[in-house]
Design a protein around this motif. Structure first.
Motif, mmCIF file in Angstrom:
data_model
loop_
_atom_site.group_PDB
_atom_site.id
_atom_site.type_symbol
_atom_site.label_atom_id
_atom_site.label_comp_id
_atom_site.label_asym_id
_atom_site.label_seq_id
_atom_site.Cartn_x
_atom_site.Cartn_y
_atom_site.Cartn_z
ATOM 1 N N HIS A 86 0.848 -1.191 0.000
ATOM 2 C CA HIS A 86 0.000 0.000 0.000
ATOM 3 C C HIS A 86 0.885 1.242 0.000
ATOM 4 O O HIS A 86 1.875 1.302 0.734
ATOM 5 N N VAL A 87 0.536 2.212 -0.833
ATOM 6 C CA VAL A 87 1.246 3.485 -0.888
ATOM 7 C C VAL A 87 0.212 4.575 -0.687
ATOM 8 O O VAL A 87 -0.815 4.605 -1.386
ATOM 9 N N ASP A 88 0.455 5.445 0.279
ATOM 10 C CA ASP A 88 -0.484 6.520 0.613
ATOM 11 C C ASP A 88 -1.890 5.986 0.887
ATOM 12 O O ASP A 88 -2.883 6.571 0.467
ATOM 13 N N GLY A 89 -1.961 4.823 1.559
ATOM 14 C CA GLY A 89 -3.237 4.246 1.946
ATOM 15 C C GLY A 89 -3.973 3.498 0.852
ATOM 16 O O GLY A 89 -5.046 2.958 1.083
ATOM 17 N N ARG A 90 -3.411 3.447 -0.355
ATOM 18 C CA ARG A 90 -4.077 2.762 -1.467
ATOM 19 C C ARG A 90 -3.264 1.559 -1.919
ATOM 20 O O ARG A 90 -2.035 1.584 -1.895
ATOM 21 N N LEU A 91 -3.976 0.511 -2.336
ATOM 22 C CA LEU A 91 -3.314 -0.692 -2.828
ATOM 23 C C LEU A 91 -2.518 -0.355 -4.080
ATOM 24 O O LEU A 91 -3.067 0.135 -5.062
ATOM 25 N N ASN A 92 -1.223 -0.614 -4.022
ATOM 26 C CA ASN A 92 -0.341 -0.353 -5.160
ATOM 27 C C ASN A 92 -0.090 -1.629 -5.956
ATOM 28 O O ASN A 92 0.043 -1.586 -7.171
ATOM 29 N N GLY A 93 -0.019 -2.764 -5.253
ATOM 30 C CA GLY A 93 0.224 -4.028 -5.932
ATOM 31 C C GLY A 93 0.277 -5.183 -4.955
ATOM 32 O O GLY A 93 0.169 -5.003 -3.743
ATOM 33 N N ARG A 94 0.442 -6.387 -5.527
ATOM 34 C CA ARG A 94 0.504 -7.612 -4.733
ATOM 35 C C ARG A 94 1.729 -8.413 -5.145
ATOM 36 O O ARG A 94 2.062 -8.488 -6.324
ATOM 37 N N TYR A 95 2.354 -9.027 -4.145
ATOM 38 C CA TYR A 95 3.472 -9.937 -4.380
ATOM 39 C C TYR A 95 2.964 -11.341 -4.106
ATOM 40 O O TYR A 95 2.424 -11.606 -3.036
ATOM 41 N N LEU A 96 3.137 -12.239 -5.065
ATOM 42 C CA LEU A 96 2.772 -13.640 -4.915
ATOM 43 C C LEU A 96 4.071 -14.406 -4.730
ATOM 44 O O LEU A 96 4.894 -14.484 -5.647
ATOM 45 N N LEU A 97 4.272 -14.923 -3.515
ATOM 46 C CA LEU A 97 5.540 -15.520 -3.118
ATOM 47 C C LEU A 97 5.363 -17.004 -2.853
ATOM 48 O O LEU A 97 4.440 -17.411 -2.149
#
Length: 138
Positions: A86-97
């Motif tokens: 999350h950047v500035d309270g908004r979802l920026n992306g997801r990491y699938l590990l």
């Protein structure tokens, strides 16, 4: 619980922000022509963060799912997890590990804005005790 499973779970459950104690880290490279480098840290309090090469700031991650697969009784379990950035309270992306013991089998980043995906692979040559060190860009 076997020691390797306890270690793997501890790694995935470990730290948050930059003030937390680092449990472990991995250096990963990916993108077009392997031009993107990131350091993934597992922190002692169960969280993780990432830092991209050339940037000082660390981006805290929040784990939103974890699945465990027993591949063989005498081998470390495969752990598949999804972490949100999350950047500035908004979802920026997801990491699938995907990990098995200390090995990072697969890491993929999906950008929230357009779904663009970037795959990464372990870069053991960049690993140093104090963090990741990549060659400087020419």
């Amino acid at each position: 619980m076997k020691a390797w499973l306890a270690t793997a779970v501890a790694l995935l459950l470990a730290g948050t922000a930059s003030g937390a104690t680092v449990q472990d880290h991995r250096c990963l490279t990916g993108g077009r022509n392997d031009s993107i480098h990131l350091e993934w840290r597992w922190l002692a309090d169960g969280q993780s963060d990432v830092r991209y090469a050339g940037h000082r700031e660390r981006l805290p991650l929040r784990r939103v799912s974890l699945e465990t697969t027993v591949l063989a009784e005498d081998r470390p379990y495969q752990l598949d997890s999804i972490w949100e950035e999350h950047v500035d309270g908004r979802l920026n992306g997801r990491y699938l590990l995907s990990t098995q013991g200390a090995l990072v089998l697969d890491l993929r980043y999906e950008r929230a804005r357009d779904g663009r995906s970037t795959s990464f692979h372990d870069d053991p040559e960049a690993w140093q005790e104090d963090g990741c060190h990549w060659p400087s860009a020419p």
